[in-house]
Design an enzyme around this catalytic site. Sequence first.
Site, mmCIF file in Angstrom:
data_model
loop_
_atom_site.group_PDB
_atom_site.id
_atom_site.type_symbol
_atom_site.label_atom_id
_atom_site.label_comp_id
_atom_site.label_asym_id
_atom_site.label_seq_id
_atom_site.Cartn_x
_atom_site.Cartn_y
_atom_site.Cartn_z
ATOM 1 N N ARG A 69 65.815 132.325 40.602
ATOM 2 C CA ARG A 69 66.146 130.984 41.091
ATOM 3 C C ARG A 69 65.295 130.624 42.313
ATOM 4 N NH1 ARG A 69 71.429 130.111 43.476
ATOM 5 N NH2 ARG A 69 70.447 128.121 43.712
ATOM 6 N N ASP A 122 70.965 131.261 54.850
ATOM 7 C CA ASP A 122 70.152 131.776 53.742
ATOM 8 C C ASP A 122 69.311 132.994 54.154
ATOM 9 O OD1 ASP A 122 71.209 129.742 52.276
ATOM 10 O OD2 ASP A 122 69.364 128.558 52.130
ATOM 11 N N CYS A 138 80.916 128.335 43.861
ATOM 12 C CA CYS A 138 79.996 129.339 43.345
ATOM 13 C C CYS A 138 80.261 130.626 44.094
ATOM 14 C CB CYS A 138 78.550 128.875 43.448
ATOM 15 S SG CYS A 138 77.904 128.888 45.090
ATOM 16 N N ARG A 143 82.448 125.370 48.350
ATOM 17 C CA ARG A 143 81.414 124.324 48.329
ATOM 18 C C ARG A 143 81.896 122.964 47.783
ATOM 19 N NH1 ARG A 143 75.734 127.147 46.803
ATOM 20 N NH2 ARG A 143 74.964 125.520 48.185
ATOM 21 N N LYS A 150 61.942 125.916 47.610
ATOM 22 C CA LYS A 150 62.930 125.536 46.578
ATOM 23 C C LYS A 150 63.824 124.408 47.091
ATOM 24 C CE LYS A 150 66.933 128.026 46.165
ATOM 25 N NZ LYS A 150 68.143 127.199 46.258
ATOM 26 N N ASN A 151 64.386 124.588 48.276
ATOM 27 C CA ASN A 151 65.394 123.631 48.742
ATOM 28 C C ASN A 151 64.797 122.271 49.134
ATOM 29 O OD1 ASN A 151 67.327 125.474 48.182
ATOM 30 N ND2 ASN A 151 67.755 126.046 50.311
#
Length: 426
Positions: A404, A312, A123, A128, A22-23
């Site tokens: 996500r 993460d 978030c 952030r 994803k990233n």
Amino acid sequence: MDQIVIRGGRPLKGRIPISGAKNAALTLMPCALLTDEPLTLRNLPRLADIDTFGHLLNNHGVSTTIEGTHPDEFGRVMTLRANRITSTVAPYDIVRKMRASILVLGPLVARAGEATVSLPGGCAIGNRPIDLHLKALEHLGAEIELAAGYVKASAKNGLPGGRYTFPMVSVGATENAVMAAVLARGPSVLENVAREPEIVDLCNCLVAMGAHIEGIGTETLHIEGVRDLHGATYAVMPDRIEAGSYACAAAITGGELELVGATEADLGSTLEALREAGVEITPVKGGLIVKRPGAMRGIDISTAPYPGFATDMQAQFMAMLAVAEGTSLLTETIFENRFMHVPELARMGADVTVRGRSAVVRGVGGLHGAQVMATDLRASMSLVLAGLAASGETTVSRVYHLDRGYERLEEKLSAVGADIERISDG
Ligand SMILES: CC(=O)N[C@H]1[C@@H](OP(=O)(O)OP(=O)(O)OC[C@H]2O[C@@H](n3ccc(=O)[nH]c3=O)[C@H](O)[C@@H]2O)O[C@H](CO)[C@@H](O)[C@@H]1O
Ligand SMILES: C=C(OP(=O)(O)O)C(=O)O
């Protein structure tokens, strides 16, 4: 809202294919803004974030075409083409859905000479800010203005390029700066950049598009701007966080999983920590085998930029260490609010005490099923992991967080023996 129901206590055994990262995908997709030729991305994961980013790019004039991958296969092939930038504004309605939207700022100002992007805001995991993104672009020659919840970056005659030393390591700010510098009129030097494998993937893709970047994978990048970039075909790297999460699934259930596509190099500190906890990792052709031969022991972990232990992966390790022998100390140094899984894990019997940035995890004999609520992407995965190991039934709500970042999670876990299903509300 959908829920995931897990009946735990089954050791997982078999092969899990690891999806595209994803990233990495979220920084490769905006590269399409840098050229009028097509950029074809292979191995793009089927995730909510990818769809949202696609919509954002459509709004800027990028056409996105998905090639006919069979619905049963993992991953997709997407061709993105920005013949013309039709809008340089990234509106609040799209940006608020996904923080990574800020990654259009650098490429838009580099190609179109201006970009107006809604401020992404904080978030669940923390505040952030984007100050480093803006400082880096300013040093490359952009003018930055902030007004009415938007940031405007302009460089009417193109970016001249420049030198910037990041005061702290930021993945996103590095990505924005690199994507801007590749089309600058002159050379740029970026120091103290993030070195995550996803940054290496970004640089390799840009090089395939004709960019001149030296120092890839190190703390300093030397970038010689070019007039134009061309199209390319590029395969997104495997998702090291997804792979690490499934490695924890093998460990917490006392099973044995082959993670197809996972690489030892990208997973460095995650594998070191797993081994220290007593988990066996064997590299095989095309993947890694993860097995927990006996009891796990508590370990101490502190999150840090790559090559340090990934933030993460912190929540998933907490679930795993909750059932290890002895005490573990987990320190979160990257985000100020990334322990939201703690009260939920406690509902399942975990013994965790948070003291400031650290959490003391005292291993318990076992977890029990409960109704729990997902609060963010990786926190959700820690609850799924706990559910896989727990006795009885666990119901995880707010699973849109999982969508996500985990491609077809229930399908992958069911295929290796988990009793897991999604209850859809329609
Ligand atoms: C889409 C994506 O790739 N997301 C990843 C990316 O997020 P993201 O790129 O947002 O994370 P950063 O590396 O930028 O954040 C690291 C730290 O720097 C701070 N900071 C960042 C930018 C800035 O302008 N000012 C500032 O103070 C952040 O608040 C945080 O405390 O890297 C994080 C750290 O590995 C991962 O957890 C996220 O999964
Ligand atoms: C925090 C994450 O993603 P994002 O930066 O997109 O919120 C993540 O992938 O764990």
